[in-house]
Design a protein around this motif. Structure first.
Motif, PDB file in Angstrom:
ATOM      1  N   SER A   1       0.851  -1.180   0.000  1.00  0.00           N
ATOM      2  CA  SER A   1       0.000   0.000   0.000  1.00  0.00           C
ATOM      3  C   SER A   1       0.887   1.230   0.000  1.00  0.00           C
ATOM      4  N   LYS A   2       0.468   2.281  -0.695  1.00  0.00           N
ATOM      5  CA  LYS A   2       1.289   3.480  -0.826  1.00  0.00           C
ATOM      6  C   LYS A   2       1.461   4.204   0.507  1.00  0.00           C
ATOM      7  N   GLY A   3       0.519   4.090   1.404  1.00  0.00           N
ATOM      8  CA  GLY A   3       0.580   4.818   2.651  1.00  0.00           C
ATOM      9  C   GLY A   3       1.396   4.135   3.734  1.00  0.00           C
ATOM     10  N   TYR A   4       1.978   2.989   3.460  1.00  0.00           N
ATOM     11  CA  TYR A   4       2.711   2.238   4.475  1.00  0.00           C
ATOM     12  C   TYR A   4       4.012   2.943   4.808  1.00  0.00           C
ATOM     13  N   ASP A   5       4.238   3.238   6.088  1.00  0.00           N
ATOM     14  CA  ASP A   5       5.441   3.926   6.524  1.00  0.00           C
ATOM     15  C   ASP A   5       6.403   2.914   7.114  1.00  0.00           C
ATOM     16  N   LEU A   6       7.597   2.822   6.529  1.00  0.00           N
ATOM     17  CA  LEU A   6       8.593   1.874   7.013  1.00  0.00           C
ATOM     18  C   LEU A   6       9.289   2.358   8.276  1.00  0.00           C
ATOM     19  N   GLY A   7       9.117   3.623   8.616  1.00  0.00           N
ATOM     20  CA  GLY A   7       9.799   4.184   9.774  1.00  0.00           C
ATOM     21  C   GLY A   7      11.236   4.516   9.428  1.00  0.00           C
ATOM     22  N   PRO A   8      11.932   5.201  10.330  1.00  0.00           N
ATOM     23  CA  PRO A   8      13.315   5.569  10.027  1.00  0.00           C
ATOM     24  C   PRO A   8      14.243   4.356  10.133  1.00  0.00           C
ATOM     25  N   PRO A   9      15.336   4.366   9.372  1.00  0.00           N
ATOM     26  CA  PRO A   9      16.300   3.272   9.481  1.00  0.00           C
ATOM     27  C   PRO A   9      17.098   3.390  10.779  1.00  0.00           C
ATOM     28  N   ASP A  10      17.855   2.353  11.123  1.00  0.00           N
ATOM     29  CA  ASP A  10      18.675   2.383  12.334  1.00  0.00           C
ATOM     30  C   ASP A  10      19.706   3.503  12.263  1.00  0.00           C
ATOM     31  N   TYR A  11      20.326   3.653  11.096  1.00  0.00           N
ATOM     32  CA  TYR A  11      21.268   4.751  10.892  1.00  0.00           C
ATOM     33  C   TYR A  11      21.292   5.105   9.411  1.00  0.00           C
ATOM     34  N   VAL A  12      21.816   6.278   9.096  1.00  0.00           N
ATOM     35  CA  VAL A  12      21.896   6.746   7.716  1.00  0.00           C
ATOM     36  C   VAL A  12      23.341   7.106   7.389  1.00  0.00           C
ATOM     37  N   VAL A  13      23.670   7.052   6.089  1.00  0.00           N
ATOM     38  CA  VAL A  13      24.996   7.453   5.618  1.00  0.00           C
ATOM     39  C   VAL A  13      24.818   8.577   4.604  1.00  0.00           C
TER      40      VAL A  13
ATOM     41  N   TYR B   1      19.472   2.949  -4.700  1.00  0.00           N
ATOM     42  CA  TYR B   1      18.334   2.303  -5.348  1.00  0.00           C
ATOM     43  C   TYR B   1      17.435   3.387  -5.933  1.00  0.00           C
ATOM     44  N   PHE B   2      16.772   3.080  -7.043  1.00  0.00           N
ATOM     45  CA  PHE B   2      15.697   3.951  -7.486  1.00  0.00           C
ATOM     46  C   PHE B   2      14.595   3.840  -6.439  1.00  0.00           C
ATOM     47  N   ASN B   3      13.958   4.937  -6.143  1.00  0.00           N
ATOM     48  CA  ASN B   3      12.932   5.031  -5.102  1.00  0.00           C
ATOM     49  C   ASN B   3      13.491   4.787  -3.706  1.00  0.00           C
ATOM     50  N   GLY B   4      14.820   4.838  -3.552  1.00  0.00           N
ATOM     51  CA  GLY B   4      15.419   4.731  -2.226  1.00  0.00           C
ATOM     52  C   GLY B   4      15.044   5.953  -1.402  1.00  0.00           C
ATOM     53  N   ARG B   5      14.737   5.743  -0.146  1.00  0.00           N
ATOM     54  CA  ARG B   5      14.303   6.845   0.715  1.00  0.00           C
ATOM     55  C   ARG B   5      15.484   7.754   1.071  1.00  0.00           C
ATOM     56  N   VAL B   6      15.282   9.063   0.957  1.00  0.00           N
ATOM     57  CA  VAL B   6      16.315  10.053   1.231  1.00  0.00           C
ATOM     58  C   VAL B   6      15.945  10.791   2.515  1.00  0.00           C
ATOM     59  N   PHE B   7      16.953  11.014   3.373  1.00  0.00           N
ATOM     60  CA  PHE B   7      16.731  11.578   4.700  1.00  0.00           C
ATOM     61  C   PHE B   7      17.624  12.787   4.955  1.00  0.00           C
TER      62      PHE B   7
ATOM     63  N   GLU C   1      14.923  12.236   9.304  1.00  0.00           N
ATOM     64  CA  GLU C   1      13.623  12.702   8.834  1.00  0.00           C
ATOM     65  C   GLU C   1      13.592  12.512   7.317  1.00  0.00           C
ATOM     66  N   GLN C   2      12.625  11.758   6.832  1.00  0.00           N
ATOM     67  CA  GLN C   2      12.556  11.488   5.392  1.00  0.00           C
ATOM     68  C   GLN C   2      12.104  12.729   4.642  1.00  0.00           C
ATOM     69  N   ILE C   3      12.855  13.068   3.564  1.00  0.00           N
ATOM     70  CA  ILE C   3      12.494  14.233   2.762  1.00  0.00           C
ATOM     71  C   ILE C   3      11.961  13.841   1.388  1.00  0.00           C
ATOM     72  N   GLY C   4      12.218  12.612   0.964  1.00  0.00           N
ATOM     73  CA  GLY C   4      11.743  12.180  -0.349  1.00  0.00           C
ATOM     74  C   GLY C   4      12.385  10.854  -0.730  1.00  0.00           C
ATOM     75  N   GLN C   5      12.435  10.627  -2.048  1.00  0.00           N
ATOM     76  CA  GLN C   5      13.049   9.391  -2.533  1.00  0.00           C
ATOM     77  C   GLN C   5      13.767   9.647  -3.848  1.00  0.00           C
ATOM     78  N   VAL C   6      14.771   8.800  -4.136  1.00  0.00           N
ATOM     79  CA  VAL C   6      15.562   8.935  -5.356  1.00  0.00           C
ATOM     80  C   VAL C   6      14.650   8.700  -6.555  1.00  0.00           C
ATOM     81  N   ASP C   7      14.662   9.648  -7.492  1.00  0.00           N
ATOM     82  CA  ASP C   7      13.805   9.540  -8.666  1.00  0.00           C
ATOM     83  C   ASP C   7      14.617   9.187  -9.905  1.00  0.00           C
ATOM     84  N   GLU C   8      15.620   9.984 -10.229  1.00  0.00           N
ATOM     85  CA  GLU C   8      16.440   9.752 -11.423  1.00  0.00           C
ATOM     86  C   GLU C   8      17.911   9.789 -11.043  1.00  0.00           C
ATOM     87  N   ILE C   9      18.722   9.072 -11.811  1.00  0.00           N
ATOM     88  CA  ILE C   9      20.173   9.107 -11.656  1.00  0.00           C
ATOM     89  C   ILE C   9      20.726   9.584 -12.990  1.00  0.00           C
ATOM     90  N   ILE C  10      21.561  10.626 -12.934  1.00  0.00           N
ATOM     91  CA  ILE C  10      22.004  11.321 -14.147  1.00  0.00           C
ATOM     92  C   ILE C  10      23.521  11.434 -14.142  1.00  0.00           C
TER      93      ILE C  10
END
Length: 168
Positions: A21-33, A57-63, A68-77
């Motif tokens: 489902s699109k509304g499913y929130d995975l929550g924050p990861p343990d840590y970010v790089v 990853y495409f559609n990888g969550r960006v924090f 705090e999630q701000i969006g997700q990877v859309d394109e790689i150029i």
């Protein structure tokens, strides 16, 4: 069936979002790089320069650094060793709020090693030398001795050979 609507026809999990489902929130990861640095805004997306040696990853969550999630990877150029990526902003976030040089982060589980995108050496069969392959030899078949004698195979002419005959 409990999952029939989510899985679509055939039950393979490919129809209408594959059961997610699109509304499913995975929550924050343990840590970010660190993934990269903001460069500028373009069409309501944030364009960033990648500073990580791995590929997101495409559609990888960006924090942000505070997870705090701000969006997700859309394109790689760009080039494989020097690339940028765009971030499709999450609802309520604006790309224009970011200044050049602001850092963005990603869950390390959503990164792929660069080697996945480079040519791989051919994988050879171990233990066998060149030219020693087992063919359909005559081993134990007895050639031309009455019963079971080999029947010569007649080759069918190709289209090219048929055309050649017509011209002559």
């Amino acid at each position: 069936c409990l999952f029939s609507d989510a899985m679509g026809k055939g039950g393979k999990g490919k129809g209408k979002g594959g059961g997610k489902s699109k509304g499913y929130d995975l929550g924050p990861p343990d840590y970010v790089v660190e993934l990269g640095e903001a460069m500028h805004e373009c069409e309501e997306q944030l364009i960033c320069k990648c500073t990580n040696e791995k590929i997101p990853y495409f559609n990888g969550r960006v924090f942000l650094q505070d997870k705090e999630q701000i969006g997700q990877v859309d394109e790689i150029i760009g080039l494989i060793h020097d690339f940028m990526f765009s971030v499709a902003m999450k609802d309520g976030k604006k790309a224009s709020d970011f200044k050049e040089g602001d850092k963005v982060y990603i869950d390390p589980g959503q990164l792929l090693p660069l080697g996945r995108f480079l040519p791989q050496p051919p994988i050879g069969k171990s233990g066998k030398g060149k030219g020693k392959g087992k063919g359909k030899g005559d081993k134990g078949k007895g050639k031309g001795k009455g019963k079971g004698a080999e029947v010569p195979v007649v080759k069918e002419p190709t289209k090219f050979e048929l055309r050649k005959d017509r011209r002559e």
